[in-house]
Design a protein around this motif. Structure first.
Motif, PDB file in Angstrom:
ATOM      1  N   ARG A 173       0.845  -1.194   0.000  1.00 47.33           N
ATOM      2  CA  ARG A 173       0.000   0.000   0.000  1.00 47.33           C
ATOM      3  C   ARG A 173       0.880   1.242   0.000  1.00 47.33           C
ATOM      4  O   ARG A 173       2.044   1.184   0.427  1.00 47.33           O
ATOM      5  CB  ARG A 173      -0.878  -0.045   1.263  1.00 47.33           C
ATOM      6  N   LEU A 174       0.306   2.348  -0.421  1.00 42.34           N
ATOM      7  CA  LEU A 174       0.976   3.640  -0.329  1.00 42.34           C
ATOM      8  C   LEU A 174       1.034   4.027   1.155  1.00 42.34           C
ATOM      9  O   LEU A 174       0.003   4.189   1.805  1.00 42.34           O
ATOM     10  CB  LEU A 174       0.149   4.663  -1.114  1.00 42.34           C
ATOM     11  N   LEU A 175       2.240   4.169   1.679  1.00 40.46           N
ATOM     12  CA  LEU A 175       2.406   4.402   3.123  1.00 40.46           C
ATOM     13  C   LEU A 175       1.700   5.679   3.595  1.00 40.46           C
ATOM     14  O   LEU A 175       1.031   5.692   4.632  1.00 40.46           O
ATOM     15  CB  LEU A 175       3.907   4.475   3.432  1.00 40.46           C
ATOM     16  N   PRO A 209      10.382   3.917  -3.273  1.00 38.25           N
ATOM     17  CA  PRO A 209       9.817   5.226  -3.635  1.00 38.25           C
ATOM     18  C   PRO A 209       9.269   5.286  -5.067  1.00 38.25           C
ATOM     19  O   PRO A 209       9.822   4.664  -5.976  1.00 38.25           O
ATOM     20  CB  PRO A 209      11.016   6.172  -3.508  1.00 38.25           C
ATOM     21  N   TRP A 210       8.208   6.076  -5.225  1.00 34.49           N
ATOM     22  CA  TRP A 210       7.755   6.469  -6.559  1.00 34.49           C
ATOM     23  C   TRP A 210       8.722   7.526  -7.086  1.00 34.49           C
ATOM     24  O   TRP A 210       9.358   8.234  -6.297  1.00 34.49           O
ATOM     25  CB  TRP A 210       6.359   7.093  -6.464  1.00 34.49           C
ATOM     26  N   PRO A 211       8.808   7.681  -8.389  1.00 37.59           N
ATOM     27  CA  PRO A 211       9.603   8.799  -8.937  1.00 37.59           C
ATOM     28  C   PRO A 211       9.037  10.143  -8.435  1.00 37.59           C
ATOM     29  O   PRO A 211       7.900  10.199  -7.953  1.00 37.59           O
ATOM     30  CB  PRO A 211       9.438   8.644 -10.447  1.00 37.59           C
ATOM     31  N   PHE A 241      -9.421  18.350  -8.415  1.00 42.19           N
ATOM     32  CA  PHE A 241      -8.085  17.776  -8.248  1.00 42.19           C
ATOM     33  C   PHE A 241      -8.165  16.389  -7.628  1.00 42.19           C
ATOM     34  O   PHE A 241      -8.761  16.199  -6.561  1.00 42.19           O
ATOM     35  CB  PHE A 241      -7.279  18.713  -7.345  1.00 42.19           C
ATOM     36  N   ARG A 242      -7.569  15.419  -8.284  1.00 41.12           N
ATOM     37  CA  ARG A 242      -7.535  14.053  -7.743  1.00 41.12           C
ATOM     38  C   ARG A 242      -6.453  13.966  -6.655  1.00 41.12           C
ATOM     39  O   ARG A 242      -5.278  14.209  -6.923  1.00 41.12           O
ATOM     40  CB  ARG A 242      -7.243  13.071  -8.882  1.00 41.12           C
ATOM     41  N   ALA A 243      -6.867  13.619  -5.428  1.00 36.55           N
ATOM     42  CA  ALA A 243      -5.917  13.458  -4.327  1.00 36.55           C
ATOM     43  C   ALA A 243      -5.717  11.970  -4.066  1.00 36.55           C
ATOM     44  O   ALA A 243      -6.607  11.159  -4.331  1.00 36.55           O
ATOM     45  CB  ALA A 243      -6.458  14.127  -3.076  1.00 36.55           C
ATOM     46  N   MET A 277       8.666  12.355  -2.840  1.00 34.82           N
ATOM     47  CA  MET A 277       8.738  10.999  -3.393  1.00 34.82           C
ATOM     48  C   MET A 277       8.109  10.007  -2.411  1.00 34.82           C
ATOM     49  O   MET A 277       8.779   9.470  -1.546  1.00 34.82           O
ATOM     50  CB  MET A 277      10.205  10.633  -3.659  1.00 34.82           C
ATOM     51  N   PRO A 278       6.794   9.807  -2.538  1.00 34.13           N
ATOM     52  CA  PRO A 278       6.111   8.913  -1.592  1.00 34.13           C
ATOM     53  C   PRO A 278       6.503   7.454  -1.827  1.00 34.13           C
ATOM     54  O   PRO A 278       6.938   7.100  -2.929  1.00 34.13           O
ATOM     55  CB  PRO A 278       4.639   9.139  -1.923  1.00 34.13           C
ATOM     56  N   ARG A 279       6.359   6.652  -0.797  1.00 31.96           N
ATOM     57  CA  ARG A 279       6.743   5.232  -0.912  1.00 31.96           C
ATOM     58  C   ARG A 279       5.547   4.299  -0.839  1.00 31.96           C
ATOM     59  O   ARG A 279       4.594   4.563  -0.108  1.00 31.96           O
ATOM     60  CB  ARG A 279       7.674   4.837   0.242  1.00 31.96           C
TER      61      ARG A 279
HETATM   62  N1  PCA Z   1       1.663   7.240  -7.947  1.00 27.43           N
HETATM   63  C1  PCA Z   1       0.683   6.912  -6.968  1.00 27.43           C
HETATM   64  C2  PCA Z   1       1.139   7.537  -5.690  1.00 27.43           C
HETATM   65  C3  PCA Z   1       2.321   8.337  -6.032  1.00 27.43           C
HETATM   66  C4  PCA Z   1       2.589   8.049  -7.459  1.00 27.43           C
HETATM   67  O1  PCA Z   1       3.559   8.454  -8.090  1.00 27.43           O
HETATM   68  C5  PCA Z   1      -0.674   7.441  -7.322  1.00 27.43           C
HETATM   69  O2  PCA Z   1      -0.780   8.401  -8.075  1.00 27.43           O
HETATM   70  O3  PCA Z   1      -1.650   6.890  -6.796  1.00 27.43           O
END
Ligand code: PCA
Length: 328
Positions: A84-86, A138-140, A161-163, A225-227
């Motif tokens: 999952r996205l942390l 990490p994501w880019p 805006f998509r969050a 750079m989220p992980r």
């Molecule tokens: N992609 C994921 C999270 C960060 C990214 O680069 C997304 O957009 O959901």
């Protein structure tokens, strides 16, 4: 002689695992995404290491559980392992959002140092929730996707805006946009139906979701750079024998390095693919950058406030590592 050969065969067979175990591993992002591919290699390594004693079956694209269901599914034992996205858990504890503080760590080396400063505390937090942290990749760097030119923050007012986490929702609020939380798996549809008109993400997600079909700009903000992280249910992990646990741990170490290397290698390639598909890929104007840095400063302050002493220790540890190279 024949007897010896026969007993060797028996021996070889009995050296295999007594009971093979299968673990389903839900992952939220597209099957072709580099995180998901890396997850499959991790699963393969665990299989080889355990002599097929523990088989991990990856289910990409949110096909088993959707992104926002995966942590709960693993906590409750519906799935023994997942990804999952942390920073999606920032609402539970500000520390989980350590990697989405704008402009705090914007290069791979910096992201690596920030992760080293954060990971023991994050592992402890997850352990309190019955989870074992295995690895994170990490994501880019994150940039802004939009339709039409964005010269200044004011141009964003009123845009849908998509969050993807609390930080991106807050970012939208501070820029005067209207945030709506959407998983990457549903992003293309949200753009096609006008539910969202802009978002912040990496080149990877824009490429995976073919967002050039609706949007034409990518501003390379390099904002953070989220992980993604991979974690196991602690009871399921503890029930494995020591050998299998070691296999999981060592495959996880490899997967963290391999996945991070892949992310690094692909970062520019993704941007070239956005351009090849007709998008304008460029650095933000000075005005836009200055406006976003102001917003970033507000968010950094808010994060430090919310993360309290733990956050302060993390930032201190990170500052103390300045200039160090990334880990081997
Ligand atoms: N992609 C994921 C999270 C960060 C990214 O680069 C997304 O957009 O959901």
């Amino acid at each position: 002689m024949k007897k010896l050969a026969a007993s060797l065969v028996v021996l070889a067979l009995s050296a295999g695992p007594l009971s093979a175990e299968q673990w389903d591993m839900p992952m939220a992002y597209a099957d072709s995404n580099f995180h998901t591919r890396n997850g499959k290699l991790f699963a393969e390594a665990v299989g080889v290491c355990t002599g097929s004693g523990l088989e991990i079956v990856v289910h990409g694209g949110g096909s088993l559980f959707k992104g926002n269901e995966i942590k709960r599914a693993v906590q409750t034992g519906q799935a023994p392992i997942g990804e999952r996205l942390l920073s999606a858990h920032q609402n539970e504890n500000a520390l989980f959002g350590y990697d989405s503080v704008p402009f705090l760590a914007t290069s791979y080396d910096a992201s690596d140092r920030l992760w080293r400063a954060a990971k023991d505390r994050l592992a402890a937090l997850l352990a309190e929730q019955g989870l074992v942290l295995l690895y994170a990749v990490p994501w880019p760097p994150q940039g802004l996707y939009a339709k039409g030119e964005v010269e200044a923050v004011d141009d964003l007012a009123g845009v849908k805006f998509r969050a993807y986490n609390a930080a991106t929702a807050r970012f939208a609020e501070l820029t005067g946009m209207l945030p709506v939380q959407i998983e990457a798996a549903e992003l293309s549809q949200a753009l096609a139906t006008g539910v969202a008109e802009a978002f912040i993400s990496s080149g990877a997600t824009g490429y995976d979701r073919k967002v050039w079909e609706q949007l034409d700009r990518f501003y390379d903000l390099q904002a953070w750079m989220p992980r993604n992280y991979v974690f196991a249910n602690a009871d399921a992990f503890d029930a494995l024998d020591g050998y299998a646990r070691n296999c999981l741990r060592s495959a996880a170490m490899l997967a963290e390095v391999a996945g991070t290397t892949r992310s690094r290698e692909l970062a520019n390639w993704y941007l070239s693919q956005l351009a090849a598909n007709g998008m304008t890929v460029e650095a933000p104007s000075e005005t836009l950058e200055a406006g976003l840095k102001d917003i970033g400063a507000v968010m950094a302050e808010e994060w430090a406030e919310a993360a309290g002493d733990d956050g302060a220790r993390l930032l201190d540890a990170y500052a103390g590592m300045a200039g160090q190279a990334s880990s081997p």
